[in-house]
Design a protein around this motif. Sequence first.
Motif, short mmCIF file in Angstrom:
data_model
loop_
_atom_site.label_atom_id
_atom_site.label_comp_id
_atom_site.label_asym_id
_atom_site.label_seq_id
_atom_site.Cartn_x
_atom_site.Cartn_y
_atom_site.Cartn_z
N GLU A 105 -14.83 -25.73 -18.91
CA GLU A 105 -14.16 -26.80 -20.56
C GLU A 105 -13.44 -27.96 -18.92
OE1 GLU A 105 -11.99 -25.55 -22.94
OE2 GLU A 105 -13.18 -24.33 -24.14
N ASP A 106 -13.24 -29.09 -19.38
CA ASP A 106 -12.45 -29.46 -19.04
C ASP A 106 -11.11 -29.57 -18.40
OD1 ASP A 106 -14.88 -31.80 -18.26
OD2 ASP A 106 -13.70 -32.94 -19.53
N PRO A 107 -10.98 -29.21 -17.00
CA PRO A 107 -9.25 -27.90 -16.91
C PRO A 107 -8.41 -28.61 -17.18
CG PRO A 107 -10.34 -28.81 -14.40
CD PRO A 107 -11.50 -29.15 -15.42
N PRO A 108 -6.79 -27.92 -17.35
CA PRO A 108 -5.69 -29.39 -17.54
C PRO A 108 -5.76 -30.47 -16.01
CG PRO A 108 -5.62 -26.92 -16.82
CD PRO A 108 -7.21 -27.28 -17.59
N GLY A 109 -4.73 -31.21 -16.13
CA GLY A 109 -4.44 -32.01 -15.00
C GLY A 109 -3.79 -30.78 -13.51
N PRO A 110 -3.70 -31.51 -12.65
CA PRO A 110 -2.74 -30.41 -11.51
C PRO A 110 -1.38 -29.98 -12.08
CG PRO A 110 -4.42 -31.62 -10.20
CD PRO A 110 -4.62 -32.49 -11.99
N VAL A 147 -8.21 -25.67 -9.14
CA VAL A 147 -8.46 -26.44 -7.67
C VAL A 147 -10.08 -26.53 -7.26
CG1 VAL A 147 -6.55 -24.55 -6.88
CG2 VAL A 147 -9.53 -23.58 -7.05
N ARG A 148 -11.27 -26.43 -8.06
CA ARG A 148 -12.12 -26.42 -7.82
C ARG A 148 -12.17 -28.24 -8.18
NH1 ARG A 148 -14.00 -22.28 -10.70
NH2 ARG A 148 -14.40 -23.23 -12.51
N ALA A 149 -11.67 -29.14 -9.13
CA ALA A 149 -11.82 -29.98 -9.07
C ALA A 149 -10.40 -31.05 -8.36
CB ALA A 149 -11.20 -30.59 -10.59
N HIS A 150 -9.31 -30.37 -8.07
CA HIS A 150 -8.40 -30.55 -6.90
C HIS A 150 -8.55 -30.24 -5.93
CE1 HIS A 150 -7.80 -34.23 -10.29
NE2 HIS A 150 -7.87 -32.71 -10.94
N VAL A 155 -1.54 -27.69 -5.05
CA VAL A 155 -2.31 -26.94 -5.99
C VAL A 155 -3.14 -25.82 -6.05
CG1 VAL A 155 -4.54 -26.76 -7.27
CG2 VAL A 155 -3.80 -28.86 -7.21
N TRP A 156 -3.32 -25.41 -4.91
CA TRP A 156 -3.34 -23.70 -3.81
C TRP A 156 -1.79 -23.01 -3.63
CZ3 TRP A 156 -7.18 -21.43 -3.89
CH2 TRP A 156 -8.63 -21.72 -3.55
N ARG A 157 -0.77 -23.96 -3.56
CA ARG A 157 0.61 -23.40 -3.49
C ARG A 157 1.00 -22.89 -4.48
NH1 ARG A 157 3.15 -27.75 -1.55
NH2 ARG A 157 2.84 -26.94 0.09
N GLN A 158 0.55 -23.81 -6.02
CA GLN A 158 0.67 -23.19 -7.66
C GLN A 158 -0.47 -22.07 -7.64
OE1 GLN A 158 2.97 -23.91 -9.07
NE2 GLN A 158 3.26 -25.40 -7.79
N MET A 159 -1.73 -21.83 -7.07
CA MET A 159 -2.43 -21.09 -7.36
C MET A 159 -1.85 -19.79 -6.91
SD MET A 159 -5.28 -20.67 -8.50
CE MET A 159 -6.07 -19.47 -9.84
N ALA A 160 -1.09 -19.68 -5.78
CA ALA A 160 -0.68 -18.66 -5.20
C ALA A 160 0.34 -18.06 -5.96
CB ALA A 160 -0.27 -18.63 -3.74
N LEU A 161 1.07 -18.63 -6.63
CA LEU A 161 2.28 -18.75 -7.31
C LEU A 161 1.99 -17.94 -8.54
CD1 LEU A 161 4.34 -21.39 -7.10
CD2 LEU A 161 5.17 -19.33 -5.85
#
Length: 403
Positions: A105-110, A147-150, A155-161
């Motif tokens: 599904e479409d991911p949420p916005g960043p 992160v695939r879309a943006h 975004v990677w910083r939030q992925m780490a968190l």
Amino acid sequence: MNTNSSIGDRIRALREFRDITQEELARRAGVSVDTIRKLEQGIRESARINTLRGLARALDVQLERLVGQPTVTQQLTDDGGLIALRDAIQDPASLPGVPGDDLLEDPPGPDLWTAEVKAATNLYWAGGYSELSAVLPGLLRDGRAVVRAHDTEQVWRQMALAYQLAASLSTQSGHPDWAYTAVEKQLDAAARASDPLLEGMGVSTLSWILLRQGRWEHAQSVAERKADSLQPPFRRATADQLAVYGNLLIAAATPAARSGNHDEAMGLLTLAESAAVQSGPVRAYGSAFSVTDVRTQRVNVALAGTEGQPDVALSASTQVDLEQISRPVHSASYRLDVAQARYQTGDSAGALEMLLEVEQDQPEWIRFQTLAAATVREMLEAERRRNSTLRGLASRLGVDPAL
């Protein structure tokens, strides 16, 4: 192994499986043969937490397995849970060379996803583990789609968190192996974010996981080396730099104390407090740092190791302003240390009062704490008269109320 068996049953089963004598186990663990004999015979139902840590290390098992710590959340949820969290952390499609499912599904916005990461972080520090276990698997899956879309550093910083949350919840719920995988992904995401301080917080998380695995030397060395590499020029340091540096020093101090090096541990905390004085209170990278945070660790460090110093811990607690502890779970952890120090200095009534207070504030969190269960077992064993309040707490923590 039957998790409903006593600690003594588990010690005996593990010892016999390894074909070693009580004397050999005592030598390896640095405890008396009499203690092991009484535990295995059921004459004693528990021992001090540092004794149990020594036995777990000597038996080559995690402390959580030896003491029978729960590894499930208190409430079942329809949307997630710890097994779903494991699957989200150890997603086969995230491995190199493994085809993934692109029909998502479409991911949420960043911005929306970033707000969800912040809300999940607040939930962790509030002790809402069941609720967090329900939302975190979806948060990780959405994050990989975001992160695939943006593919941006923010975004990677939030992925780490998000992976830091996954590592922390996995560790708290008795699954350090899942946590290790999560922190690997946290560090990879921090590198993609080109954020050395975020990498530093990842190493701090890693140190805690290694500590929970009983790998004290590794826990101390990785935190110290990272602290050395990130040590800021104090006169020109930013608050975030000082906070990450200080958190790494705290991470190194605890395993140093567990190894019996109290002076070294206190020296690390002195450096951390100096950093906190200069930085002031900081909330960054999913954590917090302040003079109060450092001082609570002085209490914890004083209790660690085979020769704990509960009188020193209580003295250090007089320097802690409880109202200045900003995170509910951190406040509960600190008060649990104070309760143990009170009990070890003969104040059983004060210890029970504080344990009940912590349970009232953090009813789910306390059930995951081996220190709480071990202290209550000791208190039950030593009680001179039947204490229904203590036995009620013991029952709620999964400690045999029939002792």
